[in-house]
Design a protein around this motif. Structure first.
Motif, PDB file in Angstrom:
ATOM      1  N   ALA A   1       0.797  -1.108  -0.103  1.00 22.65           N
ATOM      2  CA  ALA A   1      -0.007  -0.031  -0.049  1.00 22.65           C
ATOM      3  C   ALA A   1       0.870   1.082   0.097  1.00 22.65           C
ATOM      4  N   TYR A   2       1.893   1.240   0.766  1.00 28.91           N
ATOM      5  CA  TYR A   2       2.680   2.281   0.795  1.00 28.91           C
ATOM      6  C   TYR A   2       3.597   2.682  -0.371  1.00 28.91           C
ATOM      7  N   ASP A   3       4.055   1.711  -1.035  1.00 27.05           N
ATOM      8  CA  ASP A   3       4.680   1.997  -2.188  1.00 27.05           C
ATOM      9  C   ASP A   3       3.851   2.168  -3.558  1.00 27.05           C
ATOM     10  N   ASN A   4       2.627   1.919  -3.350  1.00 30.52           N
ATOM     11  CA  ASN A   4       1.779   1.942  -4.591  1.00 30.52           C
ATOM     12  C   ASN A   4       0.643   2.761  -4.473  1.00 30.52           C
ATOM     13  N   VAL A   5       0.022   3.295  -3.394  1.00 33.05           N
ATOM     14  CA  VAL A   5      -1.040   4.027  -3.256  1.00 33.05           C
ATOM     15  C   VAL A   5      -0.974   5.467  -2.488  1.00 33.05           C
ATOM     16  N   PRO A   6      -0.776   6.536  -3.344  1.00 36.10           N
ATOM     17  CA  PRO A   6      -0.381   7.521  -2.655  1.00 36.10           C
ATOM     18  C   PRO A   6      -0.940   8.186  -1.372  1.00 36.10           C
ATOM     19  N   LEU A   7      -2.391   7.923  -1.364  1.00 35.20           N
ATOM     20  CA  LEU A   7      -3.309   8.401  -0.462  1.00 35.20           C
ATOM     21  C   LEU A   7      -2.747   7.974   0.843  1.00 35.20           C
ATOM     22  N   LEU A   8      -2.377   6.536   0.862  1.00 38.22           N
ATOM     23  CA  LEU A   8      -2.125   5.609   1.777  1.00 38.22           C
ATOM     24  C   LEU A   8      -0.618   6.033   2.508  1.00 38.22           C
ATOM     25  N   ARG A   9       0.128   6.223   1.325  1.00 38.07           N
ATOM     26  CA  ARG A   9       1.365   6.652   1.840  1.00 38.07           C
ATOM     27  C   ARG A   9       1.647   8.025   2.489  1.00 38.07           C
ATOM     28  N   GLN A  10       0.952   9.110   1.858  1.00 37.95           N
ATOM     29  CA  GLN A  10       1.027  10.325   2.457  1.00 37.95           C
ATOM     30  C   GLN A  10       0.181  10.211   3.934  1.00 37.95           C
ATOM     31  N   ARG A  11      -0.862   9.517   4.285  1.00 35.28           N
ATOM     32  CA  ARG A  11      -1.348   9.488   5.752  1.00 35.28           C
ATOM     33  C   ARG A  11      -0.454   8.818   6.630  1.00 35.28           C
ATOM     34  N   MET A  12       0.525   7.920   6.002  1.00 36.85           N
ATOM     35  CA  MET A  12       1.268   7.270   6.885  1.00 36.85           C
ATOM     36  C   MET A  12       2.657   8.168   7.193  1.00 36.85           C
TER      37      MET A  12
ATOM     38  N   GLN B   1       2.335  11.375   7.060  1.00 37.24           N
ATOM     39  CA  GLN B   1       1.884  12.552   8.062  1.00 37.24           C
ATOM     40  C   GLN B   1       1.800  11.970   9.627  1.00 37.24           C
ATOM     41  N   ARG B   2       1.763  10.771   9.805  1.00 35.39           N
ATOM     42  CA  ARG B   2       1.972  10.073  11.061  1.00 35.39           C
ATOM     43  C   ARG B   2       3.343   9.623  11.394  1.00 35.39           C
ATOM     44  N   GLY B   3       4.186   9.999  10.320  1.00 36.12           N
ATOM     45  CA  GLY B   3       5.601   9.568  10.775  1.00 36.12           C
ATOM     46  C   GLY B   3       6.023   8.123  10.810  1.00 36.12           C
ATOM     47  N   LEU B   4       5.020   7.585   9.924  1.00 36.26           N
ATOM     48  CA  LEU B   4       5.153   5.942   9.891  1.00 36.26           C
ATOM     49  C   LEU B   4       5.843   5.355   8.496  1.00 36.26           C
ATOM     50  N   ALA B   5       6.492   4.272   8.884  1.00 35.40           N
ATOM     51  CA  ALA B   5       7.041   3.529   7.801  1.00 35.40           C
ATOM     52  C   ALA B   5       6.744   2.135   7.886  1.00 35.40           C
ATOM     53  N   PRO B   6       6.552   1.330   6.603  1.00 35.74           N
ATOM     54  CA  PRO B   6       6.200   0.088   6.741  1.00 35.74           C
ATOM     55  C   PRO B   6       7.136  -0.708   7.752  1.00 35.74           C
ATOM     56  N   ALA B   7       8.152  -0.468   7.873  1.00 41.42           N
ATOM     57  CA  ALA B   7       9.298  -1.067   8.658  1.00 41.42           C
ATOM     58  C   ALA B   7       8.615  -0.896  10.187  1.00 41.42           C
ATOM     59  N   ASP B   8       7.839  -0.260  10.602  1.00 39.10           N
ATOM     60  CA  ASP B   8       7.353   0.334  11.825  1.00 39.10           C
ATOM     61  C   ASP B   8       6.252  -0.823  12.428  1.00 39.10           C
ATOM     62  N   VAL B   9       5.814  -1.567  11.427  1.00 37.71           N
ATOM     63  CA  VAL B   9       4.814  -2.566  11.703  1.00 37.71           C
ATOM     64  C   VAL B   9       5.647  -3.859  12.138  1.00 37.71           C
ATOM     65  N   ARG B  10       6.032  -3.972  13.468  1.00 31.14           N
ATOM     66  CA  ARG B  10       6.693  -5.176  13.898  1.00 31.14           C
ATOM     67  C   ARG B  10       5.841  -6.377  14.469  1.00 31.14           C
ATOM     68  N   SER B  11       4.399  -5.781  14.826  1.00 35.38           N
ATOM     69  CA  SER B  11       3.967  -6.907  15.660  1.00 35.38           C
ATOM     70  C   SER B  11       2.409  -6.586  15.053  1.00 35.38           C
ATOM     71  N   LEU B  12       1.609  -7.635  15.681  1.00 30.90           N
ATOM     72  CA  LEU B  12       0.133  -7.239  15.092  1.00 30.90           C
ATOM     73  C   LEU B  12      -0.655  -6.183  15.688  1.00 30.90           C
ATOM     74  N   GLY B  13      -0.197  -5.867  16.799  1.00 32.90           N
ATOM     75  CA  GLY B  13      -0.689  -4.850  17.724  1.00 32.90           C
ATOM     76  C   GLY B  13      -0.419  -3.646  17.104  1.00 32.90           C
ATOM     77  N   ASP B  14       0.781  -3.479  16.337  1.00 32.08           N
ATOM     78  CA  ASP B  14       0.989  -2.295  15.522  1.00 32.08           C
ATOM     79  C   ASP B  14       0.073  -1.552  14.596  1.00 32.08           C
ATOM     80  N   VAL B  15      -0.705  -2.615  14.303  1.00 30.09           N
ATOM     81  CA  VAL B  15      -1.704  -2.109  13.144  1.00 30.09           C
ATOM     82  C   VAL B  15      -2.549  -1.133  13.851  1.00 30.09           C
ATOM     83  N   THR B  16      -2.600  -0.863  15.059  1.00 34.86           N
ATOM     84  CA  THR B  16      -3.526   0.156  15.880  1.00 34.86           C
ATOM     85  C   THR B  16      -2.881   1.538  15.338  1.00 34.86           C
ATOM     86  N   ALA B  17      -1.554   1.624  15.126  1.00 33.20           N
ATOM     87  CA  ALA B  17      -0.874   2.837  14.810  1.00 33.20           C
ATOM     88  C   ALA B  17      -1.179   3.442  13.389  1.00 33.20           C
ATOM     89  N   LEU B  18      -1.867   2.605  12.404  1.00 35.02           N
ATOM     90  CA  LEU B  18      -2.196   2.870  11.212  1.00 35.02           C
ATOM     91  C   LEU B  18      -3.543   3.748  10.890  1.00 35.02           C
TER      92      LEU B  18
END
Ligand code: DLL
Length: 439
Positions: free
Chosen positions: A37-48, A50-67
């Motif tokens: 999503a991050y690589d291919n969907v501009p809207l989703l990338r921008q939203r992430m 804006q929150r200072g998030l990169a895909p590598a920040d998803v390390r556990s299933l619980g991290d989904v709540t940051a998205l």
């Protein structure tokens, strides 16, 4: 629990994974989905971003709540193809779902997405006891709606025989049902009621047919409605849940225990949140279902707010599936009616009606405004047998229904009894509410 629930169909192995295996699958798929999503969907990338998030920040299933969440308006705003993560040449199917306003929302599938969809549909049907000996009539709309083709591929993959009857042409449906020895039907609950009705009209005894199973969804229906359907048709009816944005039908399904719908968690990560605070609620507490696709290629959905209200069912299911269950969806957060300041859901009215003997499960709620005051009229069909003396029996029935509605919703409704087959039938999702207040 019937015997079939204990059998583990070979195609359903993923329904019974150990929790460790399931969570490991979910995490690796989640990470891949977020990256895609991050690589291919501009809207989703921008939203992430804006929150200072990169895909590598998803390390556990619980991290989904940051998205960030995704909502239906995101699909409308990027109409038609703005959320696609695959180039059009990799996309083999488009579906669309019409909303109440303007343009539809568009959803897309790669060959792998179709394969996943087929798999979840096949697992769904196996879960409600359909097997390769069944002759299955599909009476959903075929076309942009996901119901027809989704059901079709699943039944075919299971090895059962598909009759792609599509929606409508009720007399023909009944003819096919009789002549082809149909054992299972897939359609909306409201359309199935119409089939029962029409069969009675035509002097066909549905109970005497080989039909034994119906797998129904696409709209809310109550337990009371299920009981009526099962008794009148002499069948078992199962609830299937899904939505176009996530894949179509085949997101969740009941098993023989019928204590909630198992979500295919290896493909869809489910959360239930408080729609106000947007925080997760504890299991067993009602909230809005939020889904993240874990396998979708063409259109990954991150934390999609479904607006469907449910709760996780606590504890394991007797069927042995490790997939968590959600309660059947009785309502959407956006189908709430506000009548004289009180919140009312159509499903409450349905439940109240079906508690009164003599009512038929066909109803419509008409809202009008008279001198600034909301008026709720509930039109309900009644069985002729319930009224032997038109004057006194109708009055008594009307009072009983009004009382039942008032004790459920706190609202006084004007009840209008109408003759059988007066309320317009739908071939797909029923239109339960006519709100004339803003007109
Ligand atoms: O209705 C997909 C579907 C087709 C599901 C056939 C089941 C069977 P949409 O047209 O996008 O997709 O509508 C999705 O319908 O968000 C719910 O509000 C509602 N819905 C779907 N299934 C159920 C159900 C299809 N079993 C929207 N119970 C969803 C209650 C349901 N509501």
């Amino acid at each position: 629990m019937s015997g079939q629930s204990r059998q583990r169909h070979p195609i359903s192995a993923a329904d019974y994974l150990s929790l460790d295996a399931l969570h490991a699958t979910q995490l690796s798929r989640l990470r891949r989905t977020v990256q895609r999503a991050y690589d291919n969907v501009p809207l989703l990338r921008q939203r992430m971003q804006q929150r200072g998030l990169a895909p590598a920040d998803v390390r556990s299933l619980g991290d989904v709540t940051a998205l960030p969440f995704t909502v239906k308006d995101d699909l409308r705003d990027t109409y038609p193809f703005g959320l696609l993560a695959s180039p059009m040449k990799e996309i083999v199917r488009l579906h669309a779902s019409s909303g109440t306003t303007g343009k539809p929302i568009v959803v897309a599938y790669t060959p792998r997405d179709i394969a996943v969809w087929t798999e979840t549909m096949m697992r769904s049907y196996a879960s409600c006891g359909m097997h390769d000996g069944d002759i299955v009539q599909i009476a959903y709309g075929y076309g942009l709606f996901t119901g027809g083709l989704g059901a079709h591929y699943g039944v075919e993959a299971l090895g059962a025989t598909v009759i792609p009857a599509a929606a409508g042409h009720t007399e023909r449906q009944l003819m096919l049902m009789q002549d082809f020895g149909v054992t299972a039907v897939c359609c909306t609950p409201s359309y199935f009621l119409h089939l029962i009705d029409q069969a009675q009209q035509m002097g066909i005894d549905i109970e005497a047919l080989p039909l034994r199973l119906a797998v129904m969804g696409a709209e809310p229906w109550t337990e009371g409605m299920r009981r009526r359907i099962e008794t009148e048709a002499g069948i078992e009816a199962y609830d299937m849940y899904g939505l176009s944005e996530i894949i179509g039908p085949g997101v969740g399904i009941e098993c023989a225990c019928r204590s909630g719908l198992h979500v295919f968690e290896d493909h869809f990560l489910a959360e239930v949140i408080d729609p106000e605070t947007l925080e997760r609620v504890p299991d067993g507490t009602e909230g809005e279902l939020v889904l993240t696709t874990l396998s979708k290629e063409a259109m990954p959905m991150i934390r999609y707010r479904t607006r469907d209200i449910t709760a996780f069912v606590t504890g394991p299911c007797d069927c042995g599936r490790s997939l968590r269950r959600i309660r059947r969806i009785g309502r959407r957060s956006d189908d709430m009616l506000i009548v004289r300041g009180v919140n009312v859901y159509p499903s409450q009215i349905e439940a109240a009606l079906l508690r009164v003997e003599g009512t038929l499960p066909h109803y419509q709620i008409v809202l009008t405004r008279d001198q600034d005051l909301d008026r709720m009229e509930v039109q309900v069909e009644v069985a002729p047998a319930a009224i032997s003396d038109p004057a006194s029996d109708s009055q008594e029935l009307q009072t009983k229904i009004a009382h039942s509605i008032e004790s459920t919703t706190g609202i006084h409704a004007v009840v209008r009894l109408v003759a059988p087959r007066t309320i317009q039938r739908s071939e797909g999702k029923a239109r339960r509410v006519i709100d004339q207040r803003a007109m």
